[in-house]
Design a protein around this motif. Structure first.
Motif, PDB file in Angstrom:
ATOM      1  N   VAL A  26       0.875  -1.182   0.000  1.00  0.00           N
ATOM      2  CA  VAL A  26       0.000   0.000   0.000  1.00  0.00           C
ATOM      3  C   VAL A  26       0.907   1.225   0.000  1.00  0.00           C
ATOM      4  O   VAL A  26       1.404   1.631   1.045  1.00  0.00           O
ATOM      5  CB  VAL A  26      -0.932   0.030   1.218  1.00  0.00           C
ATOM      6  CG1 VAL A  26      -1.758   1.324   1.217  1.00  0.00           C
ATOM      7  CG2 VAL A  26      -1.864  -1.178   1.219  1.00  0.00           C
ATOM      8  N   PRO A  27       1.146   1.817  -1.172  1.00  0.00           N
ATOM      9  CA  PRO A  27       1.955   3.033  -1.209  1.00  0.00           C
ATOM     10  C   PRO A  27       1.070   4.269  -1.067  1.00  0.00           C
ATOM     11  O   PRO A  27      -0.025   4.329  -1.615  1.00  0.00           O
ATOM     12  CB  PRO A  27       2.584   2.975  -2.608  1.00  0.00           C
ATOM     13  CG  PRO A  27       1.577   2.257  -3.441  1.00  0.00           C
ATOM     14  CD  PRO A  27       0.810   1.320  -2.521  1.00  0.00           C
ATOM     15  N   MET A  28       1.553   5.222  -0.334  1.00  0.00           N
ATOM     16  CA  MET A  28       0.875   6.512  -0.192  1.00  0.00           C
ATOM     17  C   MET A  28      -0.551   6.369   0.328  1.00  0.00           C
ATOM     18  O   MET A  28      -1.533   6.671  -0.359  1.00  0.00           O
ATOM     19  CB  MET A  28       0.878   7.276  -1.521  1.00  0.00           C
ATOM     20  CG  MET A  28       0.650   8.774  -1.355  1.00  0.00           C
ATOM     21  SD  MET A  28       0.723   9.712  -2.919  1.00  0.00           S
ATOM     22  CE  MET A  28       2.490   9.908  -3.116  1.00  0.00           C
ATOM     23  N   LEU A  29      -0.685   5.923   1.568  1.00  0.00           N
ATOM     24  CA  LEU A  29      -2.010   5.836   2.179  1.00  0.00           C
ATOM     25  C   LEU A  29      -2.619   7.222   2.399  1.00  0.00           C
ATOM     26  O   LEU A  29      -3.838   7.344   2.496  1.00  0.00           O
ATOM     27  CB  LEU A  29      -1.924   5.092   3.519  1.00  0.00           C
ATOM     28  CG  LEU A  29      -3.259   4.829   4.213  1.00  0.00           C
ATOM     29  CD1 LEU A  29      -4.105   3.839   3.404  1.00  0.00           C
ATOM     30  CD2 LEU A  29      -3.062   4.312   5.629  1.00  0.00           C
ATOM     31  N   ASN A  30      -1.789   8.239   2.452  1.00  0.00           N
ATOM     32  CA  ASN A  30      -2.257   9.602   2.725  1.00  0.00           C
ATOM     33  C   ASN A  30      -1.928  10.524   1.543  1.00  0.00           C
ATOM     34  O   ASN A  30      -1.073  11.407   1.647  1.00  0.00           O
ATOM     35  CB  ASN A  30      -1.608  10.117   4.014  1.00  0.00           C
ATOM     36  CG  ASN A  30      -2.069  11.499   4.419  1.00  0.00           C
ATOM     37  OD1 ASN A  30      -2.945  12.085   3.789  1.00  0.00           O
ATOM     38  ND2 ASN A  30      -1.474  12.024   5.471  1.00  0.00           N
ATOM     39  N   PRO A  31      -2.582  10.361   0.397  1.00  0.00           N
ATOM     40  CA  PRO A  31      -2.242  11.180  -0.768  1.00  0.00           C
ATOM     41  C   PRO A  31      -2.595  12.651  -0.616  1.00  0.00           C
ATOM     42  O   PRO A  31      -1.922  13.511  -1.190  1.00  0.00           O
ATOM     43  CB  PRO A  31      -3.046  10.532  -1.902  1.00  0.00           C
ATOM     44  CG  PRO A  31      -4.187   9.850  -1.229  1.00  0.00           C
ATOM     45  CD  PRO A  31      -3.635   9.370   0.085  1.00  0.00           C
ATOM     46  N   ASP A  32      -3.633  12.969   0.158  1.00  0.00           N
ATOM     47  CA  ASP A  32      -3.994  14.381   0.342  1.00  0.00           C
ATOM     48  C   ASP A  32      -2.886  15.118   1.086  1.00  0.00           C
ATOM     49  O   ASP A  32      -2.487  16.229   0.706  1.00  0.00           O
ATOM     50  CB  ASP A  32      -5.308  14.509   1.103  1.00  0.00           C
ATOM     51  CG  ASP A  32      -6.483  13.880   0.377  1.00  0.00           C
ATOM     52  OD1 ASP A  32      -6.360  13.616  -0.845  1.00  0.00           O
ATOM     53  OD2 ASP A  32      -7.524  13.638   1.022  1.00  0.00           O
ATOM     54  N   GLY A  33      -2.364  14.501   2.152  1.00  0.00           N
ATOM     55  CA  GLY A  33      -1.252  15.106   2.869  1.00  0.00           C
ATOM     56  C   GLY A  33      -0.006  15.191   2.011  1.00  0.00           C
ATOM     57  O   GLY A  33       0.748  16.168   2.076  1.00  0.00           O
ATOM     58  N   ALA A  34       0.230  14.163   1.178  1.00  0.00           N
ATOM     59  CA  ALA A  34       1.397  14.145   0.301  1.00  0.00           C
ATOM     60  C   ALA A  34       1.340  15.251  -0.740  1.00  0.00           C
ATOM     61  O   ALA A  34       2.376  15.762  -1.180  1.00  0.00           O
ATOM     62  CB  ALA A  34       1.516  12.791  -0.382  1.00  0.00           C
ATOM     63  N   MET A  35       0.151  15.624  -1.144  1.00  0.00           N
ATOM     64  CA  MET A  35      -0.013  16.676  -2.143  1.00  0.00           C
ATOM     65  C   MET A  35      -0.272  18.041  -1.529  1.00  0.00           C
ATOM     66  O   MET A  35      -0.429  19.037  -2.246  1.00  0.00           O
ATOM     67  CB  MET A  35      -1.160  16.305  -3.088  1.00  0.00           C
ATOM     68  CG  MET A  35      -0.875  15.098  -3.978  1.00  0.00           C
ATOM     69  SD  MET A  35       0.664  15.265  -4.920  1.00  0.00           S
ATOM     70  CE  MET A  35       0.307  16.718  -5.899  1.00  0.00           C
ATOM     71  N   GLY A  36      -0.325  18.115  -0.206  1.00  0.00           N
ATOM     72  CA  GLY A  36      -0.614  19.387   0.445  1.00  0.00           C
ATOM     73  C   GLY A  36      -2.020  19.884   0.186  1.00  0.00           C
ATOM     74  O   GLY A  36      -2.311  21.071   0.349  1.00  0.00           O
ATOM     75  N   ASP A  37      -2.909  18.967  -0.179  1.00  0.00           N
ATOM     76  CA  ASP A  37      -4.301  19.313  -0.480  1.00  0.00           C
ATOM     77  C   ASP A  37      -5.124  19.094   0.785  1.00  0.00           C
ATOM     78  O   ASP A  37      -5.823  18.094   0.936  1.00  0.00           O
ATOM     79  CB  ASP A  37      -4.814  18.444  -1.632  1.00  0.00           C
ATOM     80  CG  ASP A  37      -6.230  18.797  -2.063  1.00  0.00           C
ATOM     81  OD1 ASP A  37      -6.729  19.870  -1.648  1.00  0.00           O
ATOM     82  OD2 ASP A  37      -6.842  17.995  -2.808  1.00  0.00           O
ATOM     83  N   VAL A  38      -5.005  20.043   1.708  1.00  0.00           N
ATOM     84  CA  VAL A  38      -5.587  19.881   3.034  1.00  0.00           C
ATOM     85  C   VAL A  38      -6.364  21.137   3.418  1.00  0.00           C
ATOM     86  O   VAL A  38      -6.202  22.200   2.811  1.00  0.00           O
ATOM     87  CB  VAL A  38      -4.488  19.598   4.087  1.00  0.00           C
ATOM     88  CG1 VAL A  38      -3.808  18.261   3.806  1.00  0.00           C
ATOM     89  CG2 VAL A  38      -3.452  20.714   4.120  1.00  0.00           C
ATOM     90  N   ASP A  39      -7.190  21.002   4.445  1.00  0.00           N
ATOM     91  CA  ASP A  39      -8.065  22.092   4.864  1.00  0.00           C
ATOM     92  C   ASP A  39      -7.497  22.852   6.065  1.00  0.00           C
ATOM     93  O   ASP A  39      -8.225  23.205   6.995  1.00  0.00           O
ATOM     94  CB  ASP A  39      -9.466  21.539   5.180  1.00  0.00           C
ATOM     95  CG  ASP A  39     -10.125  20.951   3.952  1.00  0.00           C
ATOM     96  OD1 ASP A  39      -9.870  21.445   2.841  1.00  0.00           O
ATOM     97  OD2 ASP A  39     -10.897  19.978   4.109  1.00  0.00           O
ATOM     98  N   PHE A  40      -6.194  23.075   6.047  1.00  0.00           N
ATOM     99  CA  PHE A  40      -5.529  23.870   7.073  1.00  0.00           C
ATOM    100  C   PHE A  40      -4.249  24.434   6.459  1.00  0.00           C
ATOM    101  O   PHE A  40      -3.734  23.890   5.472  1.00  0.00           O
ATOM    102  CB  PHE A  40      -5.240  23.037   8.330  1.00  0.00           C
ATOM    103  CG  PHE A  40      -4.467  21.768   8.069  1.00  0.00           C
ATOM    104  CD1 PHE A  40      -3.075  21.741   8.183  1.00  0.00           C
ATOM    105  CD2 PHE A  40      -5.126  20.594   7.724  1.00  0.00           C
ATOM    106  CE1 PHE A  40      -2.363  20.572   7.953  1.00  0.00           C
ATOM    107  CE2 PHE A  40      -4.409  19.421   7.488  1.00  0.00           C
ATOM    108  CZ  PHE A  40      -3.030  19.414   7.605  1.00  0.00           C
ATOM    109  N   PRO A  41      -3.716  25.522   6.992  1.00  0.00           N
ATOM    110  CA  PRO A  41      -2.576  26.199   6.347  1.00  0.00           C
ATOM    111  C   PRO A  41      -1.250  25.472   6.553  1.00  0.00           C
ATOM    112  O   PRO A  41      -1.021  24.840   7.580  1.00  0.00           O
ATOM    113  CB  PRO A  41      -2.560  27.573   7.029  1.00  0.00           C
ATOM    114  CG  PRO A  41      -3.220  27.350   8.355  1.00  0.00           C
ATOM    115  CD  PRO A  41      -4.267  26.295   8.130  1.00  0.00           C
ATOM    116  N   LEU A  42      -0.383  25.584   5.544  1.00  0.00           N
ATOM    117  CA  LEU A  42       0.959  25.003   5.584  1.00  0.00           C
ATOM    118  C   LEU A  42       2.008  26.084   5.335  1.00  0.00           C
ATOM    119  O   LEU A  42       3.096  25.805   4.844  1.00  0.00           O
ATOM    120  CB  LEU A  42       1.084  23.893   4.527  1.00  0.00           C
ATOM    121  CG  LEU A  42       0.084  22.732   4.633  1.00  0.00           C
ATOM    122  CD1 LEU A  42       0.259  21.770   3.455  1.00  0.00           C
ATOM    123  CD2 LEU A  42       0.226  21.992   5.947  1.00  0.00           C
TER     124      LEU A  42
END
Length: 350
Positions: free
Chosen positions: A140-156
Motif C-alpha cells: 500500500v503506497p501513499m495511504l495519505n495522498p492528500d497530505g502528500a499533495m498538500g491538499d488539506v483544509d488547514f494552512p501550511l
C-alpha cells in the motif's frame, strides 16, 4: 529568512543510488549516508518537485500492472479529497505466507513510497525470479495522498520545502492516520482495515515511516530505527515473529556501511498501527523509521535531499530482504538476540 534553493527538475538525481542498487553498481558514498551529513540546517535544498506526485505514482503503478503478469492493482478506497487508494498485489498461492508493506500514512514521509515503487519495479525483473513462488506480497503506497499533495483544509505556510507543493503529516482533516487504528474514523484508515487487513490473510507487516534527522545511536546519526509491538496485549508468538522480522532488516541494512540502525523509542498505544494491528489481527509487525522528512515546519526534522538516494535504497533493501527471507523460510531461524543489546536511539543535543 530562508536562503534560496536551487530547483532540480530531474528525479534521476535523487534516485541515483537506487539505480546503483538495481544495476549492481557501487553503493552510494558514505558522505551521502549516515554520520554527519547532510542535514538541512537552512542551507540544503529541500525541493519537492523531484518527488513523485500522486498522479505520477498512479501512472507508474498502472504501467507496472500492465507490464507484470504477477501483479494486480486494486483500489481499496478513497481519501478525504476523493483520491483513489491503491494496493499492489502479488498473490501466487493463498496458502503462502503474506507480507504487507505500508507507506506514507504521514504525507510528509515520502521516500519510503519512492522506495516501494522501485521495489515493485524490481519484482518485475529477473532479479527476483522464483522469490514470489514462496511468498505473497502486498504493497500500500501513499495511504495519505492528500497530505502528500498538500491538499488539506488547514494552512501550511510555515513548512520548509520548495518546489510547488508542501507535504504534511496529517490527512485533509488534520488527523494523524497513525493514531486512528482503533476508532478507524478517517476514510483512509477505514479503507486499509476493511479492504486489506480484514480481506487478506496477512502474516507480517512493515510500517514504513520517517523520523527527525538528528536521532543517533552510539554517538553516530542513524539511517533509521526499528521497533516491534510494545503493547502488553500482543500475543507472544506474534511478538517473536515481529522480532525475527526486525532481525532480517537489521542484518540486511546495518552492516552495509551506509546503514546504521537504532532501536526506536515508542509507546504502547494501540491506536498506532505497529501495536493495534498486531493485537487485532495477530500480525507480526515492524516499524521502520527512516532518517529525515521530506517537509516539515521544524528544521530538525527535515533532511537535505542529497540523502534521498540512500534512504530510497534502504527501503528497497528492507523490502527485498524480508520478502526473500519469508519466501525461503530463513526468517524462522533469524537470530533475535540482537534486540537485547541494540541501543535505543537518542536525539543529538538532548
Amino acid at each position: 529568512m530562508r536562503q534560496s534553493r536551487t530547483h532540480l527538475t530531474r528525479r534521476t538525481v535523487s534516485l541515483a543510488a537506487v539505480v546503483a542498487l538495481t544495476c549492481g553498481l557501487a553503493a552510494a558514498p558514505p558522505a551521502l549516508a549516515v554520520g554527519e551529513g547532510p542535514g538541512y540546517g537552512g542551507n540544503e535544498t529541500v525541493n519537492t518537485s523531484i518527488l513523485r506526485t500522486y498522479d505520477e505514482l498512479v501512472a507508474e503503478l498502472k504501467t507496472q500492472d500492465a507490464k507484470q503478469q504477477a501483479m494486480e492493482l486494486e483500489v481499496i478506497g478513497q481519501s478525504v479529497k476523493g483520491r483513489d487508494l491503491y494496493l499492489a498485489k502479488y498473490i501466487s498461492d493463498p496458502d503462502n505466507p503474506t507480507i504487507l508493506f505500508l507507506t506514507q500514512q504521514h504525507g510528509n514521509e515520502q521516500l519510503t513510497t519512492e522506495g516501494a515503487v522501485e521495489f515493485i519495479k524490481h519484482l518485475g525483473t529477473g532479479k527476483t525470479k522464483g522469490v514470489l513462488d514462496g511468498v505473497n506480497v502486498l504493497v500500500v503506497p501513499m495511504l495519505n495522498p492528500d497530505g502528500a499533495m498538500g491538499d488539506v483544509d488547514f494552512p501550511l505556510d510555515d513548512y520548509i520545502a520548495d518546489g510547488g507543493r508542501h507535504l504534511t503529516r496529517y490527512n485533509a482533516n488534520e488527523i494523524d492516520l497513525n493514531r486512528d487504528h482503533v476508532t478507524k474514523i478517517q476514510p483512509e484508515t477505514r479503507a486499509l482495515h476493511e479492504n486489506v487487513m480484514s480481506a487478506y490473510d496477512i502474516d507480517y507487516m512493515i510500517d514504513l515511516h520517517h523520523q527527525g534527522a538528528r536521532s543517533e545511536r552510539d554517538g553516530e546519526l542513524v539511517s533509521g530505527s526499528i521497533l516491534y509491538p510494545t503493547t502488553p496485549n500482543v500475543d507472544p508468538d506474534v511478538l517473536e515473529g515481529s522480532k525475527r522480522l526486525g532481525a532480517v532488516v537489521f542484518d540486511a541494512v546495518d552492516p552495509t556501511g551506509w546503514g546504521h540502525l537504532g532501536k526506536y523509542v515508542g509507546g504502547t498505544a494501540e491506536t498506532i498501527s505497529r501495536n493495534g494491528i498486531a493485537v487485532e489481527y495477530g500480525i507480526s509487525t515492524l516499524l521502520f523509521e527512516m532518517r529525515g522528512m521530506s517537509d516539515h515546519f521544524n528544521e530538525d526534522y527535515v533532511l537535505g535531499q542529497k540523502s534521498n538516494g540512500y534512504l530510497i535504497k534502504q527501503t528497497v533493501t528492507t523490502l527485498d530482504a524480508t520478502t526473500r527471507a519469508i519466501s525461503d523460510g530463513s526468517i524462522s531461524g533469524a537470530d533475535t538476540s540482537f534486540w537485547d543489546t541494540l541501543a535505543e536511539q537518542n536525539v543529538r543535543g538532548e
